[in-house]
Write an enzyme that holds these catalytic residues in place. Sequence first.
Site, PDB file in Angstrom:
ATOM      1  N   ASP A   1       0.848  -1.105   0.020  1.00 36.45           N
ATOM      2  CA  ASP A   1       0.039   0.034  -0.006  1.00 36.45           C
ATOM      3  C   ASP A   1       0.982   1.444  -0.088  1.00 36.45           C
ATOM      4  OD1 ASP A   1       0.926   0.270   2.622  1.00 36.45           O
ATOM      5  OD2 ASP A   1      -0.966  -0.388   3.495  1.00 36.45           O
TER       6      ASP A   1
ATOM      7  N   CYS B   1       4.176   1.200   2.083  1.00 32.28           N
ATOM      8  CA  CYS B   1       5.424   0.336   2.017  1.00 32.28           C
ATOM      9  C   CYS B   1       6.927   0.390   2.291  1.00 32.28           C
ATOM     10  CB  CYS B   1       5.142  -0.694   0.730  1.00 32.28           C
ATOM     11  SG  CYS B   1       5.775   0.077  -0.478  1.00 32.28           S
TER      12      CYS B   1
ATOM     13  N   HIS C   1       7.509   0.022  -4.977  1.00 36.53           N
ATOM     14  CA  HIS C   1       7.071  -0.923  -4.022  1.00 36.53           C
ATOM     15  C   HIS C   1       8.459  -1.473  -3.410  1.00 36.53           C
ATOM     16  CE1 HIS C   1       5.044  -3.853  -1.476  1.00 36.53           C
ATOM     17  NE2 HIS C   1       5.689  -4.821  -2.231  1.00 36.53           N
TER      18      HIS C   1
END
Length: 275
Positions: A49, A52, A262
Site C-alpha cells: 500500500d 510500504c 514498492h
Amino acid sequence: YKLSVSPEMDIMEYCRREWRGNTPAAKRMRKGYEAVAQKFASIRRIRGDNYCAFRATLFQALSQATQLPRWLQSEDFAVLPENLLSKYDWIKQWQLKQKPVKKMGEISDEIKEYLILLRKKWKNLSEIKDALEKQEACDKLFKNEEEEYSLYEALKFLMLNTAIELYNADKSGRRVPVFSWLLFARDTSSDPCQLMHNHLNHIGHSGGLEQVEMFLLAYALQYSIQVYRLYKYGTDEFVTLYPNDPEEDWPVVTLITEDDRHYNVPVRMCQETML
C-alpha cells in the site's frame, strides 16, 4: 486481513515465480535478483500500500535493533509536537490517519502518543537478545494494524521536523545536504508548510514516498537506507544509498525495489558476506 510482512521465501525461487518471461525487463530483473542472492538468502514481501517504504524500512530497523537510537533517548522527544505547534500554526492542518482535522491540542496529544509508542516498541525490541525471539516479536508488531499505522504517523512527523530543521539551517546559511535543496526546489514543496500539505499529508493515503523523500526518511531516522533497485541492474544506480554520504555511525538497513514504488526486504545474510 492482509499480512503486512509475508514469511520469508528463497530469493531465487521468488524471482523465478515473478519473472518467467524472456523479455529484456524479465532478464534484467533475474540478473538483479541473482546479484542480491549473492548477499542474502531470502526475501520477505512487504504489503503493497502507500506505506510500504515506511513498513520495509521500519521492519528492517526494528528487527535488527540492538539499542535505542540517540534521538529517541532525548528528553525533548515526546514534547516535539507541542514545541513545533507553538512555533508553526500551520501544523494544525496535519492530516491524522484519515481522520478529519482536529483541534490543535488534540493533534499534539495524538502525535505525542505515536512518538511515545515508537520509543517504547524500539526499546522493547532492542532489549531482546535472542535473534529468533526478536524476529517473532517484530512479526507480531507488524500484525497489529492499529499500532503499525500509529508508528507510520510518528515517522511522518519526524520527517516534518527534520525538514523544518534543514530548511531553517539553509536559510541561516549553514551547510545542508544536497537532497535538502532538491526537496525544497520542487514547486509543490518550496517550504515545510507546502511539503506537509502536498506530500506528507498524502503519504499512506493517496501516495507513497518519492525518491527525495527517502533521503528525508533516512535523515529523520539517522539510518542509511541501502536499496537494490532491480530495474537499474547494470548501471551505477543499481545499489543506491540514501543518503549517499551517511554519517559513519548510522546503522544500515537494506531494501529491494523493482520500480522505486514498492519495496520488499531481503533477509538472512549469506555466511560469507557476514565474514
